[in-house]
Design a protein around this motif. Structure first.
Motif, PDB file in Angstrom:
ATOM      1  N   GLY A   1       0.817  -1.214   0.000  1.00  0.00           N
ATOM      2  CA  GLY A   1       0.000   0.000   0.000  1.00  0.00           C
ATOM      3  C   GLY A   1       0.845   1.257   0.000  1.00  0.00           C
ATOM      4  N   GLU A   2       0.172   2.385   0.116  1.00  0.00           N
ATOM      5  CA  GLU A   2       0.800   3.699   0.034  1.00  0.00           C
ATOM      6  C   GLU A   2       1.688   3.964   1.251  1.00  0.00           C
ATOM      7  N   VAL A   3       2.860   4.558   1.004  1.00  0.00           N
ATOM      8  CA  VAL A   3       3.750   4.954   2.089  1.00  0.00           C
ATOM      9  C   VAL A   3       3.059   5.996   2.963  1.00  0.00           C
ATOM     10  N   GLY A   4       3.163   5.835   4.284  1.00  0.00           N
ATOM     11  CA  GLY A   4       2.566   6.805   5.198  1.00  0.00           C
ATOM     12  C   GLY A   4       1.165   6.449   5.635  1.00  0.00           C
ATOM     13  N   ASP A   5       0.497   5.587   4.861  1.00  0.00           N
ATOM     14  CA  ASP A   5      -0.847   5.148   5.241  1.00  0.00           C
ATOM     15  C   ASP A   5      -0.741   4.311   6.523  1.00  0.00           C
ATOM     16  N   LYS A   6      -1.608   4.616   7.504  1.00  0.00           N
ATOM     17  CA  LYS A   6      -1.479   3.980   8.821  1.00  0.00           C
ATOM     18  C   LYS A   6      -1.563   2.460   8.755  1.00  0.00           C
ATOM     19  N   GLU A   7      -2.526   1.949   7.984  1.00  0.00           N
ATOM     20  CA  GLU A   7      -2.682   0.492   7.899  1.00  0.00           C
ATOM     21  C   GLU A   7      -1.476  -0.154   7.234  1.00  0.00           C
ATOM     22  N   THR A   8      -0.977   0.507   6.183  1.00  0.00           N
ATOM     23  CA  THR A   8       0.193  -0.018   5.480  1.00  0.00           C
ATOM     24  C   THR A   8       1.406  -0.033   6.392  1.00  0.00           C
ATOM     25  N   GLU A   9       1.639   1.085   7.096  1.00  0.00           N
ATOM     26  CA  GLU A   9       2.811   1.183   7.966  1.00  0.00           C
ATOM     27  C   GLU A   9       2.727   0.214   9.136  1.00  0.00           C
ATOM     28  N   THR A  10       1.507  -0.025   9.625  1.00  0.00           N
ATOM     29  CA  THR A  10       1.335  -1.006  10.711  1.00  0.00           C
ATOM     30  C   THR A  10       1.658  -2.403  10.199  1.00  0.00           C
ATOM     31  N   GLU A  11       1.217  -2.715   8.981  1.00  0.00           N
ATOM     32  CA  GLU A  11       1.527  -4.012   8.363  1.00  0.00           C
ATOM     33  C   GLU A  11       3.038  -4.185   8.219  1.00  0.00           C
ATOM     34  N   VAL A  12       3.723  -3.128   7.757  1.00  0.00           N
ATOM     35  CA  VAL A  12       5.187  -3.169   7.616  1.00  0.00           C
ATOM     36  C   VAL A  12       5.832  -3.423   8.967  1.00  0.00           C
ATOM     37  N   LEU A  13       5.363  -2.697   9.965  1.00  0.00           N
ATOM     38  CA  LEU A  13       5.901  -2.814  11.320  1.00  0.00           C
ATOM     39  C   LEU A  13       5.779  -4.254  11.839  1.00  0.00           C
ATOM     40  N   LEU A  14       4.621  -4.866  11.605  1.00  0.00           N
ATOM     41  CA  LEU A  14       4.388  -6.239  12.076  1.00  0.00           C
ATOM     42  C   LEU A  14       5.238  -7.244  11.302  1.00  0.00           C
ATOM     43  N   LEU A  15       5.346  -7.048   9.991  1.00  0.00           N
ATOM     44  CA  LEU A  15       6.141  -7.958   9.172  1.00  0.00           C
ATOM     45  C   LEU A  15       7.625  -7.843   9.507  1.00  0.00           C
TER      46      LEU A  15
END
Length: 905
Positions: free
Chosen positions: A421-435
Motif C-alpha cells: 500500500g501507500e507509504v505513510g498510510d497507517k494500515e500499510t505502515e502497521t503491516e510493515v511494522l508487524l512484518l
C-alpha cells in the motif's frame, strides 16, 4: 495390500537388530477430480475444480491441473500462493520432502491446501497401489523421488482419460530440473519449467514478477567482473570449524554503516566472542542474521569499530571502486587498545533470509525492467529485482524476497512478492511494522477456531472437578482504562484468627487450551499479545481473550488461585494453590480503585478489601527495595485515538498511582510463590524467568549522564544502584530522577525464560529475587500457560503429558518465547515512534550535556518517504551560526538563503 521391507541395524552394544517396516497400499484413494467415475466419493478435504479454465495458458490451451515437483514448491511458493494459480495437485512425496527441508514453506503450503478457493489437492501417492514405487538398486533417494513424481503424473493423465471424452483434462508437470523435464517428456507427460508456464499465462503478466531467480550463474550481471570470493562448501566449513581454522557465528549488520558488521561467535569461549568485519569483500554477501563461518585476519590487519555513518545511497550502480574509496574512510588512525579481532566471511552455514518490506528505487534508465529495492531495515542490503510494474510500485511499500547473490553482483537478486500500500498510510505502515518484527498477525485459522468452546458457555459440574468454588469471595480487578483482556483479580479479608487472607486469582486459560491441539500450537507460535498504539494483536482468539477468560465483573469465571495467609506485617504464614471458580464484584480502573481507597465515605466490602491490599503492598514493596530491587521508570505513553479516523489526537505519559504499585506487588509475589512451587515439584522441568546482572560497561552512559549534573551513580550491586538512584535528585530539575531511571532501563540486560534443568543461575537481578517465573498473565503470555500446566500437575488438578517434562523441548520453547517477547517490545516501540516522531537530539559542533534544556523548532523532513527524519533548528540558547532568531520561528527551516543546521533523529 501390504508391502514390507526388512533390514539389519547394528546396536550400540554391538549386536544386530532385524527391523521390518510395513507399508500399506490402497485402492480407495481418490484423484481429487470431481465427477471422476473411477474414484467416486473417495476424495477427502478440498478438491480440484471439474472444469479448470483459469489461468489461460498459451502452452496448455485445454483444461488442466498442475503437478509441481519439490523444488518448485520450495522456491516458487510466491507464485503458487497467487490467486491466479488454482487446481494444483500436491503429491505426498513432494510434501514430505518440503517438510524435511523447510518448515516455513511447509506451513505456507499447508495453509494454501486448506484454502478451499485455491483448489489444491493433496494426493497420497506413496500409499496408492498404482503410484507407489520402490527404490531400485543403485538409485539414490532423490532420483527415486523424481521417478515417483513422474509415475504419479503419468498415472493421473491415464486415469483422467477414463472420464467423459468431452472433459479432455490433463495434468501438466512443472519442474525446473532439466533432466527430470526431459525424462517426463520422453514418457509422454506434458512438462514445463515454472518460468515457461508462468510466461504462457498471457492474462496474468504480473505473475512473472513473482518468479524466483534460481540460477546464480544465469542471473549474473552482464559482463560484470568478480567482486566477491567464492563461498567454501559446507563440508570444508565444518572441517575448518572443527579444527579451529574458522569460527561459526551469527552475522549482525550495522544499522549505521553498510560496510561494517559483527559476528557473534557461538560457544562458551569468551576469547574473540565478537569479531568485527569491515569492507564489502570481507562481508562477502552475508545478510543480517545469517549463520556464517569467519576466518580471523592477522593482528596487523585488525581494525576498530568505525564512528563514520555510511548509508548506501548509490542508484542502480555497481561501482566497486567507489566502495573501496568509502572503505578507506573507515580506517582512521586509532589507539591500539581500540583494535578488535577482525575477520572475513569464508562461507554461509545457514541463510536466514525472510521476505523484506521496503520501497522500489526506480532505475534512471528508461524502459528498464531491472530496479533496486531499498529495504526498510537498514541492516539489509538493497536487492536487485526485475519488474514490469515499476511505475505502479513507486512510492508504495512492497515485499521482496531474496533469491541469491552472484559473485559478480554488488547486490543480491530477488523478486517482487506483494504490494502492501501507500507509504505513510497507517494500515500499510502497521503491516510493515508487524512484518519487519516477525509478529504473527494473520486471522486465526478455522482449524484453530474449531477448538474454541461452543457458545453459550457456562460452568458445568465437570468443570468444577478438582476446583474450589470461591464465588462468594469479594474479588475485584484493577486495570488500565479500556482493558478487555483482564488476566487477574484480587481479594483481601480478615480471618477469625486475626490474620489476613489474600488471594490472587488468574484466568484459567489452560482449561480452554489443551496441549498439542491447533489452538495450543498457534498460541505457542505467537508467544505473546502485542500491544500497538491503535490495535492489539491477540495471542489467543477474542472469544477467550476478551470474554470467557477475561475476569469481568458479575459473571462466573474459571480461575487459578494463589492464596496466602498473612499477618498484618505482610509476612506469609501459609500458601496454597487451587483451581477455582470466581465471580468478580467489580472491574475497576487504577483511578477508580485509588478514589475508593482515598474516600472518607466509602466503607463497603470492595473498598475495605482494596485498603487491606494497599496497606500490605506498601510493606511488601519497602521490603523488596531494602533487598536491592530496582524501581525503574518506563516512558510508557497512552494514545487517545479519534473514534472515526483512528488518528492519534492526544497522548499522555502513564500516570502511576498507589494502586498500580498495589497490583504489581501481588503479581510479583504470586509469580515468586509459584516459581518456588513448580521448582520444588519439577526441579529439571520448571519454566522460570531470570534477569542477568549487566556488565559494568553497560552503565557507562548512565554514570556519565549523572556526572554531568554532579551526581554519582554506583553500579557495583543492584542495591547500591537502587540507593544511588534514590539520591540522584536535582531541585532545579525535578524530572531528572525519572530521566535517569529511564536511562537505567536501557543499561539492563534482557530478562529471559529458561528451563531449570538447562541452567544453574536462576537469579532475577531487577527484582532481587533468587527465583521467579510468569504465572499472572496467561491471556497474553504463553509462558504463563505452561507454568499453569506445571502447577496444575503439582497440586493434582490436571494430568501431565510427555512434552511438559521434556527439558530439551522446553528449552526450544523458551528460545521462541524470548524471541517473540523481544520482537513484541521492538514493535511496540516502533509503533510509538511512528505515531509520535519523538527524536533524540545531537547538535552539530556544539557540546550540550545530556538533560540540558533547549528550545527548538521542529519540522518533519519527508524528502525520503521511507526513512522520514525529524529536522530541528535551535532557538534557545542562542549560539552564533547555529541558532535561529526567535522572530523567524515561523519561517521555513529549509530556506536556501539561511545556513542550514540539522539536528537529526
Amino acid at each position: 495390500m501390504l508391502k514390507s521391507k526388512t533390514f539389519l541395524k547394528k546396536t550400540r552394544a554391538g549386536g544386530v537388530m532385524k527391523i521390518v517396516r510395513e507399508h500399506y497400499l490402497r485402492d480407495d484413494i481418490g484423484c481429487g477430480a470431481p465427477g471422476c467415475v473411477a474414484c467416486g466419493d473417495a476424495h477427502e478435504g478440498p478438491v480440484l475444480e471439474p472444469q479448470p479454465l483459469d489461468p489461460a495458458s498459451s502452452l496448455c490451451p485445454q483444461p488442466h491441473y498442475l503437478l509441481p515437483d519439490t523444488n518448485v514448491l520450495l522456491h516458487q511458493i510466491d507464485v503458487l500462493e497467487d490467486p491466479a494459480i488454482r487446481n494444483v495437485i500436491v503429491l505426498q512425496t513432494v510434501l514430505q520432502e518440503v517438510r524435511n527441508r523447510s518448515a516455513p514453506v511447509y506451513k505456507r503450503i499447508r495453509d494454501v491446501t486448506n484454502n478451499q478457493e485455491k483448489h489444491f489437492y493433496t494426493f497420497t501417492n506413496e500409499h496408492h497401489r498404482e503410484t507407489y514405487v520402490e527404490q531400485e538398486q543403485g538409485e539414490n533417494a532423490n532420483d527415486r523421488n523424481d521417478r515417483a513424481i513422474r509415475v504419479a503424473a503419468k498415472w493421473y493423465n491415464e486415469h483422467l482419460k477414463k472420464m467423459s471424452a468431452e472433459n479432455q483434462l490433463q495434468v501438466v508437470f512443472i519442474t525446473n530440473d532439466r533432466r527430470n523435464k526431459e525424462k517426463a517428456i520422453e514418457e509422454g507427460i506434458p512438462a514445463f519449467t515454472c518460468e515457461e508456464y508462468v510466461k504462457s499465462l498471457t492474462a496474468n503478466p504480473e505473475l512473472i514478477d513473482r518468479l524466483a531467480c534460481l540460477s546464480e550463474e544465469g542471473s549474473e550481471i552482464e559482463s560484470g567482473k568478480v567482486i566477491f570470493s567464492e563461498h567454501l562448501p559446507l563440508s570444508k566449513l565444518q572441517q575448518g570449524i572443527k579444527s579451529g581454522t574458522y569460527l561459526q557465528g551469527t552475522f549482525r549488520a550495522s544499522r549505521e554503516n553498510y560496510l561494517e558488521a559483527t559476528v557473534w561467535v557461538h560457544g562458551d569461549t569468551e576469547e574473540n566472542k565478537e569479531i568485527i568485519l569491515q569492507g564489502l569483500k570481507n562481508l562477502n554477501r552475508a545478510i543480517h542474521e545469517d549463520i556464517v563461518a569467519v576466518e580471523l585476519l592477522p593482528k596487523n590487519q585488525w581494525v576498530a569499530p568505525s564512528s563514520v555513518v555510511l548509508h548506501d545511497e548509490g542508484q542502480n550502480e555497481d561501482d566497486v571502486e567507489k566502495e573501496e574509496e568509502r572503505e578507506r574512510i573507515l580506517k582512521t588512525a586509532v589507539n591500539e587498545k581500540m583494535l578488535k579481532p577482525t575477520g572475513r566471511v569464508v562461507g554461509i552455514i545457514k541463510r536466514n533470509w525472510r521476505p523484506y518490506c521496503g520501497m522500489l528505487s526506480k532505475s534512471d534508465i528508461k524502459e528498464s525492467r531491472r530496479h533496486l529495492f531499498t529495504p526498510a531495515d537498514k541492516r539489509i542490503p538493497r536487492i536487485r529485482i526485475e519488474t514490469r510494474q515499476a511505475s505502479t510500485l513507486e512510492g508504495r511499500r512492497i515485499i521482496v524476497a531474496v533469491d541469491g547473490w552472484p559473485r559478480n553482483s554488488r547486490y543480491p537478486n530477488g523478486h517482487f512478492v506483494k504490494n502492501l500500500g501507500e507509504v505513510g498510510d497507517k494500515e500499510t505502515e502497521t503491516e510493515v511494522l508487524l512484518l519487519e518484527h516477525d509478529v504473527p498477525h494473520q486471522p486465526f485459522s478455522q482449524a484453530v477456531l474449531s477448538f474454541l468452546p461452543k457458545m453459550p458457555w457456562s460452568i458445568t459440574e465437570k468443570d468444577m472437578k478438582n476446583r474450589e468454588d470461591l464465588r462468594h469471595l469479594c474479588v475485584c480487578s484493577v486495570d488500565p482504562p479500556g482493558c478487555t483482556d483482564i488476566d487477574d483479580a484480587l481479594h483481601c479479608r480478615e480471618l477469625e484468627n486475626g490474620n489476613l487472607e489474600v488471594g490472587v486469582h488468574i484466568a484459567d486459560v489452560s482449561h480452554f487450551i489443551r496441549p498439542g491441539n491447533a489452538l495450543d500450537q498457534e498460541s505457542a507460535r505467537r508467544g505473546t499479545t502485542v500491544y500497538l498504539c491503535e490495535k492489539r494483536i491477540d495471542m489467543v482468539p477474542e472469544l477467550l481473550s476478551s470474554n470467557l477468560c477475561s475476569l469481568r465483573c458479575n459473571v462466573d469465571r474459571l480461575a487459578f488461585s494463589c492464596i496466602w495467609e498473612m499477618n498484618h506485617n505482610a509476612e506469609i504464614l501459609k500458601t496454597r494453590f487451587t483451581k477455582s471458580a470466581i465471580n468478580s464484584k467489580a472491574s475497576l480502573t487504577y483511578a477508580e480503585a485509588q478514589m475508593r481507597i482515598d474516600s472518607a465515605t466509602m466503607n463497603d466490602d470492595i473498598t475495605t478489601s482494596l485498603r487491606g491490599l494497599n496497606k500490605l503492598a506498601k510493606i511488601l514493596k519497602k521490603r523488596r527495595i531494602e533487598k536491592g530491587a530496582l524501581t525503574l521508570s518506563s516512558p510508557e505513553v497512552r494514545f487517545h485515538m479519534d473514534s472515526e479516523t483512528h488518528d492519534p489526537i492526544d497522548l499522555q505519559t502513564k500516570e502511576l498511582r498507589e494502586t498500580n504499585s498495589m497490583v504489581e506487588e501481588f503479581m510479583l509475589l504470586a509469580n515468586i510463590s509459584v516459581a518456588k512451587k513448580i521448582h520444588e515439584e519439577f526441579s529439571e522441568h520448571a519454566l522460570l524467568r531470570k534477569h542477568p546482572a549487566p556488565p559494568p560497561s553497560n552503565y557507562e552512559i548512565l554514570v556519565k549522564a549523572a556526572k554531568s549534573k554532579n551526581l554519582e551513580i554506583k553500579t557495583d550491586t543492584a542495591k547500591s544502584l537502587a540507593d544511588s538512584l534514590d539520591r540522584a535528585d536535582s531541585p532545579s530539575f525535578p524530572y531528572l530522577n525519572t530521566l535517569l531511571r529511564i536511562l537505567a532501563t536501557r543499561c539492563m540486560m534482557q530478562a529471559v525464560y529458561f528451563c531449570s534443568g538447562m541452567d544453574n543461575d536462576f537469579h532475577h537481578y531487577g527484582l532481587a529475587s533468587p527465583i521467579y517465573t510468569h504465572f499472572t498473565s496467561p491471556i497474553r503470555r504463553y509462558a504463563d500457560i505452561i507454568v499453569h500446566r506445571l502447577l496444575a500437575v503439582a497440586i493434582g488438578a490436571d494430568c501431565t503429558y510427555p512434552e511438559l517434562t521434556d527439558k530439551h523441548k522446553l528449552a526450544d520453547l523458551c528460545k521462541n518465547l524470548n524471541f517473540r517477547h523481544k520482537m513484541a517490545q521492538y514493535a511496540q516501540r516502533a509503533s510509538v515512534a511512528f505515531h509520535t516522531q519523538i527524536p533524540s537530539l545531537k547538535i552539530e559542533d556544539t557540546v550540550f550535556h545530556i538533560f540540558d534544556k533547549v528550545k527548538v523548532k521542529i519540522v518533519l523532513d519527508s524528502s525520503n518517504l521511507q526513512h522520514q527524519k525529524i529536522r530541528m533548528s535551535l532557538v534557545e540558547p542562542q549560539i552564533p551560526g547555529i541558532s535561529i532568531p526567535m522572530d523567524t520561528s515561523n519561517m521555513d527551516i529549509n530556506e536556501p538563503e539561511r545556513k542550514k543546521k540539522k539536528l537529526e533523529k
